[in-house]
Design a protein around this motif. Structure first.
Motif, PDB file in Angstrom:
ATOM      1  N   GLN A 126      -6.957  30.611 -51.941  1.00  0.00           N
ATOM      2  CA  GLN A 126      -7.731  29.631 -52.727  1.00  0.00           C
ATOM      3  C   GLN A 126      -9.194  29.646 -52.248  1.00  0.00           C
ATOM      4  O   GLN A 126      -9.432  29.877 -51.071  1.00  0.00           O
ATOM      5  CB  GLN A 126      -7.170  28.214 -52.511  1.00  0.00           C
ATOM      6  N   PRO A 127     -10.166  29.388 -53.126  1.00  0.00           N
ATOM      7  CA  PRO A 127     -11.568  29.384 -52.682  1.00  0.00           C
ATOM      8  C   PRO A 127     -11.823  28.275 -51.661  1.00  0.00           C
ATOM      9  O   PRO A 127     -11.144  27.246 -51.681  1.00  0.00           O
ATOM     10  CB  PRO A 127     -12.357  29.114 -53.968  1.00  0.00           C
ATOM     11  N   PRO A 128     -12.807  28.484 -50.744  1.00  0.00           N
ATOM     12  CA  PRO A 128     -13.062  27.447 -49.724  1.00  0.00           C
ATOM     13  C   PRO A 128     -13.575  26.153 -50.354  1.00  0.00           C
ATOM     14  O   PRO A 128     -14.387  26.197 -51.266  1.00  0.00           O
ATOM     15  CB  PRO A 128     -14.131  28.078 -48.832  1.00  0.00           C
ATOM     16  N   VAL A 129     -13.079  25.032 -49.863  1.00  0.00           N
ATOM     17  CA  VAL A 129     -13.556  23.735 -50.357  1.00  0.00           C
ATOM     18  C   VAL A 129     -14.611  23.154 -49.420  1.00  0.00           C
ATOM     19  O   VAL A 129     -15.625  22.626 -49.848  1.00  0.00           O
ATOM     20  CB  VAL A 129     -12.410  22.708 -50.561  1.00  0.00           C
ATOM     21  N   GLY A 130     -14.400  23.297 -48.137  1.00  0.00           N
ATOM     22  CA  GLY A 130     -15.372  22.783 -47.169  1.00  0.00           C
ATOM     23  C   GLY A 130     -16.439  23.817 -46.864  1.00  0.00           C
ATOM     24  O   GLY A 130     -16.602  24.794 -47.590  1.00  0.00           O
ATOM     25  N   ASN A 131     -17.162  23.550 -45.787  1.00  0.00           N
ATOM     26  CA  ASN A 131     -18.234  24.453 -45.421  1.00  0.00           C
ATOM     27  C   ASN A 131     -18.203  24.672 -43.906  1.00  0.00           C
ATOM     28  O   ASN A 131     -19.212  24.560 -43.236  1.00  0.00           O
ATOM     29  CB  ASN A 131     -19.573  23.834 -45.871  1.00  0.00           C
ATOM     30  N   ASP A 132     -16.981  24.968 -43.401  1.00  0.00           N
ATOM     31  CA  ASP A 132     -16.818  25.103 -41.960  1.00  0.00           C
ATOM     32  C   ASP A 132     -16.630  26.578 -41.573  1.00  0.00           C
ATOM     33  O   ASP A 132     -15.549  27.140 -41.781  1.00  0.00           O
ATOM     34  CB  ASP A 132     -15.596  24.270 -41.524  1.00  0.00           C
ATOM     35  N   PRO A 133     -17.663  27.207 -40.997  1.00  0.00           N
ATOM     36  CA  PRO A 133     -17.548  28.630 -40.644  1.00  0.00           C
ATOM     37  C   PRO A 133     -16.437  28.908 -39.637  1.00  0.00           C
ATOM     38  O   PRO A 133     -15.811  29.957 -39.679  1.00  0.00           O
ATOM     39  CB  PRO A 133     -18.905  28.963 -40.029  1.00  0.00           C
ATOM     40  N   LYS A 134     -16.178  27.928 -38.752  1.00  0.00           N
ATOM     41  CA  LYS A 134     -15.141  28.141 -37.731  1.00  0.00           C
ATOM     42  C   LYS A 134     -13.765  28.257 -38.399  1.00  0.00           C
ATOM     43  O   LYS A 134     -12.990  29.159 -38.081  1.00  0.00           O
ATOM     44  CB  LYS A 134     -15.163  26.976 -36.727  1.00  0.00           C
ATOM     45  N   GLU A 164     -13.342  36.918 -50.261  1.00  0.00           N
ATOM     46  CA  GLU A 164     -14.733  37.320 -50.024  1.00  0.00           C
ATOM     47  C   GLU A 164     -15.614  36.110 -49.729  1.00  0.00           C
ATOM     48  O   GLU A 164     -16.513  36.179 -48.901  1.00  0.00           O
ATOM     49  CB  GLU A 164     -15.263  38.107 -51.222  1.00  0.00           C
ATOM     50  N   LYS A 165     -15.325  34.999 -50.398  1.00  0.00           N
ATOM     51  CA  LYS A 165     -16.095  33.761 -50.157  1.00  0.00           C
ATOM     52  C   LYS A 165     -15.822  33.233 -48.753  1.00  0.00           C
ATOM     53  O   LYS A 165     -16.740  32.803 -48.048  1.00  0.00           O
ATOM     54  CB  LYS A 165     -15.767  32.709 -51.208  1.00  0.00           C
ATOM     55  N   TRP A 166     -14.547  33.275 -48.354  1.00  0.00           N
ATOM     56  CA  TRP A 166     -14.176  32.837 -46.998  1.00  0.00           C
ATOM     57  C   TRP A 166     -14.875  33.720 -45.952  1.00  0.00           C
ATOM     58  O   TRP A 166     -15.377  33.229 -44.943  1.00  0.00           O
ATOM     59  CB  TRP A 166     -12.656  32.934 -46.797  1.00  0.00           C
ATOM     60  N   ALA A 167     -14.865  35.040 -46.224  1.00  0.00           N
ATOM     61  CA  ALA A 167     -15.456  35.984 -45.264  1.00  0.00           C
ATOM     62  C   ALA A 167     -16.962  35.743 -45.129  1.00  0.00           C
ATOM     63  O   ALA A 167     -17.524  35.813 -44.041  1.00  0.00           O
ATOM     64  CB  ALA A 167     -15.183  37.421 -45.713  1.00  0.00           C
TER      65      ALA A 167
END
Lengths: 191, 88
Positions: free
Chosen positions: A116-124, B8-11
């Motif tokens: 699923q696409p990321p919802v938050g913005n947490d690089p960790k 790709e977005k996660w990466a």
């Protein structure tokens, strides 16, 4: 014409060259300066290979010990940092190959989340998920996708770093993407 | 949308992550000192090979010479026996 911006990298290259020659002749302090200069960059790169802080520290250490033992192969044709990067990639790949012999557990929840696409913005969190998702692939596939997506290298750069031919990197990347796509599609359907 | 798009977005997001920054200078230097390892020098290997070959050649020559002399000695004694032999 050389600009002041060009002066800094060329100075660093000269320093590297001097320190490498001194280290090759047994000057431990010179090698210490090299480690100090590059440990941050190598630590960042090796974090892609393990998420365990102890293993990460050992891996960074191994890169420099391997580099020290292979100093005779450095030909000074390219900057030292490029050569060190190759050693780092190969050390990381060897680490995965050795670990893949142990029984590895596929992290199903990470795969389900990453479908699923990321919802938050947490690089960790993103780093954690991507690492576990790529962990379900064999070491070669995992390496090529890590260098491609996480390190942002081009296919030509990957060929240089791994020592594989460009066509082999292309084939490996295509196969790895296909495998990952298949796994993620399955997870998406299940979700 | 491809199944790889979310990945790709996660990466892309994962690239922004800060990695731990261990200071490995002391441990690397300690490792190198305790193991007493040195960078491999191909010239050292070549010299070691030349010296080992020279030593092996001298040893072979020495042993070969001894063997040859022993063979000649046997042959001479056989000739001597033959010449001194007389039928009863």
């Amino acid at each position: 014409m050389a600009t002041p911006d060009d002066a800094a990298p060329s100075q660093a290259i000269d320093e590297d060259r001097e320190d490498v020659r001194a280290a090759f002749n047994g000057d431990g302090e010179a090698f210490g300066r090299i480690v100090h200069r590059y440990q941050s960059e190598i630590a960042k790169s090796m974090w892609r290979f393990t998420r365990d802080p102890t293993a990460h520290r050992e891996l960074v250490q191994d890169v420099f010990v391997n580099a020290y033992l292979s100093l005779h192969t450095y030909k000074e044709l390219a900057p030292f940092s490029h050569w060190l990067r190759k050693i780092a990639v190969r050390t990381g790949h060897a680490y995965w190959r050795n670990r893949s012999r142990e029984t590895s557990r596929v992290d199903e929840s990470a795969l389900r989340n990453i479908a699923q696409p990321p919802v938050g913005n947490d690089p960790k969190e993103a780093g954690e998920l991507v690492h576990h998702a790529l962990g379900c692939l064999p070491p070669r596939d995992r390496l090529v996708l890590t260098l491609l997506y996480l390190e942002g290298h081009s296919l030509e750069e990957i060929a240089e770093l791994t020592g594989w031919s460009l066509s082999m990197v292309k084939v490996q990347a295509w196969r790895a993407r296909k495998k990952l796509k298949k796994i993620l599609s399955r997870m998406e359907k299940e979700a | 949308m491809s199944a790889l798009d979310p990945f790709e977005k996660w990466a892309e997001l994962a690239r922004l992550e800060h990695a731990p920054q261990p200071d490995v200078v002391p441990s690397v230097l300690r490792d190198l000192k305790s193991a007493a390892i040195a960078p491999e020098n191909p010239a050292t290997g070549v010299w070691a090979f030349v010296l080992a070959s020279a030593f092996a050649a001298v040893a072979c020559a020495w042993l070969g010479h001894d063997a040859w002399l022993a063979l000649l000695g046997n042959w001479y004694s056989w000739i001597q026996d033959f010449t001194l032999w007389s039928s009863i």
